[in-house]
Design a protein around this motif. Sequence first.
Motif, PDB file in Angstrom:
ATOM      1  N   ASP A  95       1.908  12.335   6.876  1.00 59.81           N
ATOM      2  CA  ASP A  95       2.879  11.438   7.487  1.00 59.81           C
ATOM      3  C   ASP A  95       2.933  10.062   6.848  1.00 59.81           C
ATOM      4  N   CYS A  96       2.354   9.888   5.667  1.00 56.74           N
ATOM      5  CA  CYS A  96       2.531   8.582   5.045  1.00 56.74           C
ATOM      6  C   CYS A  96       2.624   8.731   3.536  1.00 56.74           C
ATOM      7  N   GLY A  97       3.346   7.830   2.910  1.00 57.76           N
ATOM      8  CA  GLY A  97       3.437   7.851   1.471  1.00 57.76           C
ATOM      9  C   GLY A  97       4.608   8.676   0.985  1.00 57.76           C
ATOM     10  N   PRO A  98       4.932   8.548  -0.303  1.00 56.87           N
ATOM     11  CA  PRO A  98       6.090   9.239  -0.849  1.00 56.87           C
ATOM     12  C   PRO A  98       5.894  10.735  -1.022  1.00 56.87           C
ATOM     13  N   PHE A  99       4.659  11.213  -0.908  1.00 60.80           N
ATOM     14  CA  PHE A  99       4.457  12.637  -1.115  1.00 60.80           C
ATOM     15  C   PHE A  99       4.162  13.366   0.192  1.00 60.80           C
ATOM     16  N   SER A 100       4.412  12.723   1.294  1.00 59.43           N
ATOM     17  CA  SER A 100       4.092  13.381   2.557  1.00 59.43           C
ATOM     18  C   SER A 100       4.958  14.618   2.695  1.00 59.43           C
ATOM     19  N   GLY A 101       4.332  15.688   3.156  1.00 57.43           N
ATOM     20  CA  GLY A 101       5.099  16.918   3.302  1.00 57.43           C
ATOM     21  C   GLY A 101       4.913  17.875   2.151  1.00 57.43           C
ATOM     22  N   GLN A 102       4.469  17.392   1.011  1.00 56.45           N
ATOM     23  CA  GLN A 102       4.244  18.284  -0.121  1.00 56.45           C
ATOM     24  C   GLN A 102       2.867  18.905  -0.007  1.00 56.45           C
ATOM     25  N   GLY A 103       2.724  20.058  -0.670  1.00 57.91           N
ATOM     26  CA  GLY A 103       1.415  20.697  -0.685  1.00 57.91           C
ATOM     27  C   GLY A 103       0.445  19.942  -1.572  1.00 57.91           C
ATOM     28  N   LYS A 104       0.912  19.631  -2.771  1.00 56.49           N
ATOM     29  CA  LYS A 104       0.128  18.814  -3.687  1.00 56.49           C
ATOM     30  C   LYS A 104       1.069  17.744  -4.226  1.00 56.49           C
ATOM     31  N   MET A 105       0.491  16.667  -4.740  1.00 55.07           N
ATOM     32  CA  MET A 105       1.354  15.554  -5.158  1.00 55.07           C
ATOM     33  C   MET A 105       2.272  15.927  -6.299  1.00 55.07           C
ATOM     34  N   TYR A 106       1.804  16.773  -7.205  1.00 51.56           N
ATOM     35  CA  TYR A 106       2.640  17.053  -8.378  1.00 51.56           C
ATOM     36  C   TYR A 106       3.787  17.991  -8.035  1.00 51.56           C
ATOM     37  N   ASP A 107       3.831  18.491  -6.769  1.00 53.58           N
ATOM     38  CA  ASP A 107       4.946  19.348  -6.375  1.00 53.58           C
ATOM     39  C   ASP A 107       6.268  18.629  -6.503  1.00 53.58           C
ATOM     40  N   VAL A 108       6.232  17.304  -6.460  1.00 52.49           N
ATOM     41  CA  VAL A 108       7.469  16.530  -6.610  1.00 52.49           C
ATOM     42  C   VAL A 108       8.132  16.861  -7.941  1.00 52.49           C
ATOM     43  N   PHE A 158       0.820  -1.213   0.000  1.00 49.17           N
ATOM     44  CA  PHE A 158       0.000   0.000   0.000  1.00 49.17           C
ATOM     45  C   PHE A 158       0.846   1.251   0.000  1.00 49.17           C
ATOM     46  N   TYR A 159       0.185   2.309  -0.348  1.00 47.48           N
ATOM     47  CA  TYR A 159       0.821   3.609  -0.522  1.00 47.48           C
ATOM     48  C   TYR A 159       1.546   4.070   0.714  1.00 47.48           C
ATOM     49  N   GLY A 160       0.973   3.800   1.868  1.00 43.79           N
ATOM     50  CA  GLY A 160       1.473   4.418   3.097  1.00 43.79           C
ATOM     51  C   GLY A 160       2.879   3.991   3.492  1.00 43.79           C
ATOM     52  N   TYR A 161       3.330   2.883   2.959  1.00 40.21           N
ATOM     53  CA  TYR A 161       4.630   2.330   3.371  1.00 40.21           C
ATOM     54  C   TYR A 161       5.794   3.147   2.838  1.00 40.21           C
ATOM     55  N   PHE A 162       5.571   3.820   1.717  1.00 43.18           N
ATOM     56  CA  PHE A 162       6.708   4.413   1.016  1.00 43.18           C
ATOM     57  C   PHE A 162       7.185   5.678   1.688  1.00 43.18           C
ATOM     58  N   ASP A 206       4.903   4.221  18.701  1.00 45.80           N
ATOM     59  CA  ASP A 206       4.125   5.023  19.640  1.00 45.80           C
ATOM     60  C   ASP A 206       3.780   6.385  19.099  1.00 45.80           C
ATOM     61  N   VAL A 207       4.345   6.750  17.965  1.00 46.57           N
ATOM     62  CA  VAL A 207       4.094   8.087  17.423  1.00 46.57           C
ATOM     63  C   VAL A 207       2.625   8.224  17.065  1.00 46.57           C
ATOM     64  N   ILE A 208       2.099   9.433  17.288  1.00 40.43           N
ATOM     65  CA  ILE A 208       0.709   9.677  16.913  1.00 40.43           C
ATOM     66  C   ILE A 208       0.617   9.667  15.396  1.00 40.43           C
ATOM     67  N   ARG A 209      -0.337   8.902  14.896  1.00 40.42           N
ATOM     68  CA  ARG A 209      -0.430   8.740  13.452  1.00 40.42           C
ATOM     69  C   ARG A 209      -1.685   9.365  12.903  1.00 40.42           C
ATOM     70  N   GLY A 210      -1.504  10.022  11.781  1.00 38.94           N
ATOM     71  CA  GLY A 210      -2.689  10.567  11.128  1.00 38.94           C
ATOM     72  C   GLY A 210      -3.399   9.456  10.349  1.00 38.94           C
ATOM     73  N   PRO A 211      -4.680   9.671  10.001  1.00 41.35           N
ATOM     74  CA  PRO A 211      -5.371   8.690   9.174  1.00 41.35           C
ATOM     75  C   PRO A 211      -4.836   8.818   7.756  1.00 41.35           C
ATOM     76  N   CYS A 212      -4.342   7.762   7.216  1.00 44.61           N
ATOM     77  CA  CYS A 212      -3.731   7.842   5.906  1.00 44.61           C
ATOM     78  C   CYS A 212      -4.841   7.629   4.878  1.00 44.61           C
ATOM     79  N   TRP A 213      -5.372   8.698   4.306  1.00 44.73           N
ATOM     80  CA  TRP A 213      -6.549   8.519   3.441  1.00 44.73           C
ATOM     81  C   TRP A 213      -6.204   7.732   2.181  1.00 44.73           C
ATOM     82  N   GLU A 214      -4.979   7.870   1.699  1.00 47.13           N
ATOM     83  CA  GLU A 214      -4.634   7.094   0.506  1.00 47.13           C
ATOM     84  C   GLU A 214      -4.690   5.600   0.792  1.00 47.13           C
TER      85      GLU A 214
END
Lengths: 166, 760
Positions: free
Chosen positions: B575-588, B168-172, B421-429
């Motif tokens: 906090d999950c996936g290869p685009f975490s931290g970006q504003g939009k995915m295509y910012d990569v 799944f997406y969240g692992y990356f 133990d880190v607080i995790r957000g719901p990974c919608w992807e």
Amino acid sequence: MSLLWHRRLHSRYHELAPHLVPMDYTNDPDCKLPLALIVNMPELNENPFRNRIVESFSEDGMGNLSFNEFVDMFSVLSEMAPRELKAIYAFKIYDFNVDNYLCKEDLVKTLNRLTKEELTPEEVVLVCEKAIEEADLDGDNKLSYADFENMITRAPDFLSTFHIRI
Amino acid sequence: MEALKEQVEEKKKLIATLRNKPWRMKRRLVLLKEAQEFVEKFEGALGKGKGRKLYAYKVMMAKKLIKFKRDFENFKTACIPWERKIKDVESHFGSSVASYFIFLRWMYGLNMVLFGLMFGLVVLPEILMGLPYGSIPRKTVPREEQETAMDFTVLNDFGGYIKYSFLFYGYFNNDRRIGLLQFRLPLSYLLVGVGIFGYSLMVVIRTMARNANEGGDGAEEGEFTFSWKMFTSWDYLIGNPETADNKYASITTSFKESIVDEQENQKDENIHLRRFLRVLANVLITCSLGGSGYLIYFVVKRSQDFAKMEKENLSWLEKNEVEFVMSLLGLVCPPLFETIAELEDYHPRIALKWQLGRIFALFLGNLYTFLFALFDEVNEQLETEKSIKNATDWAFEQYYTNYSSHYNTTDVPPLNVHPADVIRGPCWEDAVGIGFVKLIVSDMQVTYLTILIGDFARAVIVRFLNYCWCWDLEAGFPSYGEFDISGNVLGLIFNQGMIWMGAFYAPGLVGLNVLRLLSSMYYQCWAVMCCNVPHERVFKASRSNNFYMGLLLLVLFLSLLPVIYTIMTVSPSFDCGPFSGQGKMYDVIMETIEQDLPPFLANIFTYATNPGLILPAVLLMVLAIYYLNAVSKGYQNANLDLRKKMKMARDEEKNRRNNKDSTNEVMKDLEDLLPNKSLIPPPVEEEPPPDVIVDKGAKSPKIKPGAAARGVNLQKDVSLAAPNPRAPVTRAPGPRRGPPGNARGPQPGRGRGRGGHPSR
């Protein structure tokens, strides 16, 4: 054609009846093999028209082939033979009553052999009538060689299906 | 000397073309020997001995090349998987059932390529070069879930260890570059995600173009159907009894198909009754489609309410209501449509197309409703995420101020918390990916169960209960099942649509699909051969498979939309996936352009994305499409004209052979204008060519060399048994009673006037 092919055919012919067929053909011997031996060859064994094929290439019309006729048969059926030659022999093969026309009875026999008599009689009649209607050019309700040739030379599959590899 | 050279050349040419001549074997052998002796004798005189060896060598190399090419072609054909299975199915069930399996095989090939892309460029680098499981929060199962992470129920719902794996997406991880090779994973993820659509689009369009090119070749499609079937369908190469049996079956089926086609053309109709019935059927079907749409809407609304309640209070039915209802509709509606469609009484091929269209509408409604439900969930999760993000930021602030106030220093060591133990957000992807995977798996289970019960169990019951039942189970109700082509094809197309949609959020989905297609092929082939009977009305699949391809193309575009929408508009989880931290995915992409590529490229891209440039480009493409459309229409018209001309030429030929007047008005007028032909005497009686065949058959094929001359004449006539069709035949060929008297008189003269002497 090629000498190698010729020799291979001779060895096949010899295999069919080793005691009858001489190994040496320089004296042009006159031996003929009967129909029953030839149609048992694996290349012909499953063919629904095997009897007609062998009969068409035999001089006496009964299916007894000399070696030259044997070579003729396999050379016409090989992929090297030209289309016109194949069409001529195809016509002879499908002409069951040997009257130089493919009349309705010939077509009915052909169809029954092809479908192992799985079609109902009405369907058989329909198919044969349609086939004659499509190919008959001179309106005599049977196919002469001219009609047959006109139809078969346009067929895309004819050359690839009318082919035996030996 | 020159003359000798010429003769040698001629003999050489004769040797080369000898096998193409339609002569008897004996004659050919004799001539070959003659020619070879001649060449040998005189070539030596010309001193070309060595040249002949070179020539022989060249000929041998050419032959070897041809043989090698042929073997390679055979090898390539032998590499195509499942060819024999499909041929078996084809010979028993006809070409339309086999076309489903051919389509399945094509899909398998497409999915293999997609799997290769996804796995090789995204999953493998992350596994090999990225951080291992357990090292960072996103790759670890959270503390609360760890006790249940290996439970079967959790795994079945794709939670637990499966959720936090590379499937799944969240692992990356979102590191810009990883490993030795500095592989840019986020960029690769985005490009592969979009590239999957690009590749699929290219392949589908290429297949459509190839299918469209398989047009006719001069002879109209229906011109010699039955004759060709009768004389060219048996493959003389068959030597195996089982193959022969299959061939008999397939020939019979093929004849039955053509008979059905023929009978359709001959049916007469009562138009008004038929039209009324068709309108009625369409009304009924539109009502059922509307009903199913409302049902899905209702169920989705309910599921949104359920989602707000506690999980433990819900029964299994209430939890999975949406998938259950969708599968149920998918099972019930197609047979319903088929029953209603019997009112319409179409040709089976056309009825199949209508059925496909209706089921397509049904599945489309289902799919998009599902998507809207999913997006509602996504929006909710984004809201939750905001609040969690605020909470984590606040917790970190707290820790920082506490630490600095406690130790009186600004140099604060980073917070050392175990990843679990880190607080995790719901990974919608991840939620979206899991939704798609669950849908595919449940669809697969429903399909296999249906086949098992609906076909296999039914066949077993009919077969064995028949011995002790009052009526004949095999002939009457329920009898054996028929293979449902439309349902299966649409199922295949829509599953592929779901794969396309879900592959971006769950890279493992493509691998799952490959396995699914593989098992489907074997399972369905077995089921069809074992439990189904051929359709009552066997019909030929339409020549071009472009109908299926067109549907697939439409589904491809429809599945592209949601993915592009999320890439462009929705912000990725923090906090999950290869685009975490970006504003939009295509910012990569923007980042890569700015940081990794040379500066002038960045300028080029800025200019290229300027609307002032894009609008003219779009305009240019529209104009190009219009132009190409006009050109293609022109070609089609030219094609039609040529066909008309060929048909006219053939009709003229036919008329000439029949000794009839030309039916072409123009020719008739021209004939009337020609000078009076009755003054020209009728032609002399000539030996008709078929007699030559009769003679030939009776004569012995042994032609002595001395008699070659006479033999040549006979042979020539045999090979040209039909007179040259270009010249008018003034007499009908063939020994028959003779043409009707009144036709005799004026005809020969007419023929004369038209073209001149016959070529005999």
